[in-house]
Design a protein around this motif. Structure first.
Motif, PDB file in Angstrom:
ATOM      1  N   VAL A  49       0.854  -1.189   0.000  1.00  0.00           N
ATOM      2  CA  VAL A  49       0.000   0.000   0.000  1.00  0.00           C
ATOM      3  C   VAL A  49       0.893   1.243   0.000  1.00  0.00           C
ATOM      4  N   LEU A  50       0.791   2.035  -1.044  1.00  0.00           N
ATOM      5  CA  LEU A  50       1.617   3.233  -1.172  1.00  0.00           C
ATOM      6  C   LEU A  50       1.361   4.230  -0.046  1.00  0.00           C
ATOM      7  N   ASP A  51       0.130   4.359   0.377  1.00  0.00           N
ATOM      8  CA  ASP A  51      -0.246   5.358   1.386  1.00  0.00           C
ATOM      9  C   ASP A  51       0.539   5.222   2.692  1.00  0.00           C
ATOM     10  N   THR A  52       0.913   4.012   3.056  1.00  0.00           N
ATOM     11  CA  THR A  52       1.548   3.775   4.353  1.00  0.00           C
ATOM     12  C   THR A  52       3.030   3.425   4.262  1.00  0.00           C
ATOM     13  N   CYS A  53       3.604   3.454   3.073  1.00  0.00           N
ATOM     14  CA  CYS A  53       5.021   3.092   2.954  1.00  0.00           C
ATOM     15  C   CYS A  53       5.888   4.166   3.609  1.00  0.00           C
ATOM     16  N   ARG A  75       9.282  11.037   5.458  1.00  0.00           N
ATOM     17  CA  ARG A  75       9.032  11.507   6.813  1.00  0.00           C
ATOM     18  C   ARG A  75       7.616  12.033   7.003  1.00  0.00           C
ATOM     19  N   GLY A  76       6.973  12.423   5.939  1.00  0.00           N
ATOM     20  CA  GLY A  76       5.641  13.009   6.027  1.00  0.00           C
ATOM     21  C   GLY A  76       4.616  12.040   6.590  1.00  0.00           C
ATOM     22  N   GLY A  77       3.754  12.541   7.442  1.00  0.00           N
ATOM     23  CA  GLY A  77       2.720  11.701   8.032  1.00  0.00           C
ATOM     24  C   GLY A  77       1.443  11.698   7.217  1.00  0.00           C
ATOM     25  N   ALA A  84       4.208  16.406  -1.160  1.00  0.00           N
ATOM     26  CA  ALA A  84       5.218  17.471  -1.187  1.00  0.00           C
ATOM     27  C   ALA A  84       6.628  16.892  -1.184  1.00  0.00           C
ATOM     28  N   GLU A  85       6.869  15.868  -0.363  1.00  0.00           N
ATOM     29  CA  GLU A  85       8.188  15.218  -0.315  1.00  0.00           C
ATOM     30  C   GLU A  85       8.532  14.577  -1.652  1.00  0.00           C
ATOM     31  N   ILE A  86       7.568  13.873  -2.221  1.00  0.00           N
ATOM     32  CA  ILE A  86       7.777  13.183  -3.501  1.00  0.00           C
ATOM     33  C   ILE A  86       8.112  14.185  -4.596  1.00  0.00           C
TER      34      ILE A  86
END
Length: 145
Positions: A49-53, A75-77, A84-86
């Motif tokens: 699951v991409l959302d929780t990696c 690091r983003g929750g 934004a990190e991606i």
């Protein structure tokens, strides 16, 4: 609005064309504006699951092969922080397993392409992506066909 190709989303397109899953090798996709490709990692495999990696394996832009691709910690929750990190990392395509509709739409709005429903060992998946064989059944999540 884009059609969400993930089998776990209510907007999944049940009539996907084979061309949707045809992939371009990173070696043939080099241009001045080429963005990086990443794969979410969990225990050496594509994260289900991409959302929780929490980690992304970033493929080399030069088409180099091997087992030493960098793995970057996210690091983003929230999914907003993750998008934004991606984007900050310059990632323009993500090869992943399942992804929520919300995250899929946010990434799409940010200009990130997703190849969903993929499973397998990171080394084999990245090699399959580079040589154009990622459409093979061995890389599909159960129930994705």
């Amino acid at each position: 609005m884009r059609t969400h190709p993930c089998i776990f989303c209510t907007k999944a397109d049940s009539h996907r064309s084979e061309s949707h899953w045809l992939l371009i090798s990173s070696g043939g996709d080099r241009s001045p504006g080429f963005l990086r490709t990443a794969v979410p990692v969990f225990m050496g495999r594509v994260s289900p699951v991409l959302d929780t990696c929490t980690q992304l394996c970033v493929l080399a832009l030069d088409g180099a092969q091997g087992n030493t691709q960098p793995v970057i910690s996210l690091r983003g929750g929230s999914i907003f922080e993750r998008v934004a990190e991606i984007k900050k990392l310059g990632i323009g395509r993500i090869i992943c397993g399942a992804v929520s509709e919300s995250f899929f739409n946010l990434l799409g709005e940010a200009g990130v392409d997703l190849i969903c429903g993929i499973t397998g060992d990171i080394t084999e998946v990245t090699e399959g992506y580079r040589n154009g064989s990622l459409h093979q059944g061995r890389f599909r999540m159960p129930g994705a066909d």
